[in-house]
Design a protein around this motif. Sequence first.
Motif: not given
Length: 469
Positions: A50, A54-55, A259-260, A299-300, A335-337, A386-387
């Motif tokens: 990623h 985006s972290k 990524d997602m 990523y979700r 967990q997730g974006v 994330n992740g």
Amino acid sequence: MKNIILTIQIMEKLPLSLLILFLALTITIAGCSVFGQKKGIKPFHSDVVHPEWSKNSVLYEVNVRQYTEQGTFNAFAEHLPRLKALGVDVLWFMPTFPIGVLNRKGELGSYYSVKDFLNVNPEFGTLDDFKSVLKKAHELGMKVIIDWVPNHTSWDNNLTIEHPEWYVKDPKGKLSPPIGTDWTDVIQLDWSKKGLQDYMIEALKFWVNTGVDGFRIDHPHNTPKEFWERARTELTAIKPVLLIGEIEEPTAFLEKGMDMNYAWEMYHLLVNIAQGKDSVKSLAKYYEKERSTYPNNVYRLQFLTNHDENSWGGTIDSLMGNGQRAFATLIFTAQGVPLIYSGQEDCLNKRLKFFVRDPIKWDTCILTGFYKDLISLKKQNRALWNGDAGSPMVKIKTNKDKAIFAFYREKDDNRVIVLLNLSKRNIALKSLPGNLNDEYTDYFTRLKTVLPLTDSLRLEPWGYKVLVR
């Protein structure tokens, strides 16, 4: 019984120091456990690297047509400082391409009926106007991704003349809308054609070279996963990009390409819980399934609404009622974006029309500060990143598991405990597992909270509490 006898035999042979450690671990496991994988099932493997930026990202979906009275790029640009102050750092623009006229739906047509992949919708402004917004967003430290529509085009896209062989034909040899849909304003592309794939790669490169930082990929179901693996390689050679697929199954797109993907199942589960059609027990099972399906680095995308759900399904208020704050707390701490849709932070309580102008009325709203606080929590606390940059969720067992969904996440010196009352009644928690004993700050009240509890911890209907250390 055999397991109990075996445990006792082991305990009898342990030195006192190890016995104490054994008992402590046993108590810990009894109260908390990582959402377990289903027996015999292992997550797939993802090789996707990623973008570093985006972290701990929070996404914001921009509906240019409805964002302002003018409905233009330039008018939207005036909101950039406000969005920066809110804390969002990735702007996803719904399709900005020219919209087809032939067989158009409604007065202005669907954003997803693309007439030209290499230009912008004159309704919104010029390409230079878009570049100006892009430049201003970047100057504020925000990234910009655009909606990509690979499945179909408008009936009057130039590709129908230049490359009619790139389209699916009906039994009579005529162009055809996607089978099984009412998308009569678009026609299906044939992704078996290498020429089409080469064209799409070059078009994606055009926008990355223009300055965009990635793509939200609309309905990629008919595209080969190998194409997105190739796209990732060629686009990353220009700069790191974020690729989000509007798809939940199959997961193969996430192995090397995207990524997602979308957590659609999660969204519908939250709606059902809000409406009393499902329970907290199902939410726990959902996260067990997630851990069995997805590796930690994937990523979700998590959301309470988006353009589809708002326009065609209903508003957050109509679908989730009083549960909005608890559910928002969940998607920002689990967990997730997380994603925020245009106006969500401003108490948007109407279904935005899709094919005509229907501007958002911006005003002060009690939810603005709430979402700002959640974004700040997400970005500042490493446990919530994330992740692999963040940590897995660990389930907390309570005395009210039929109503309370509880978990914690821990990374380095950061620990976040989340307690959600997903019911319509008042709940009193008598205790929490001993391994969580420590001094915390209640994130929303800023008051000190010490575990173990000396009194019951009370949560009102749809109440939420976040303890941070």
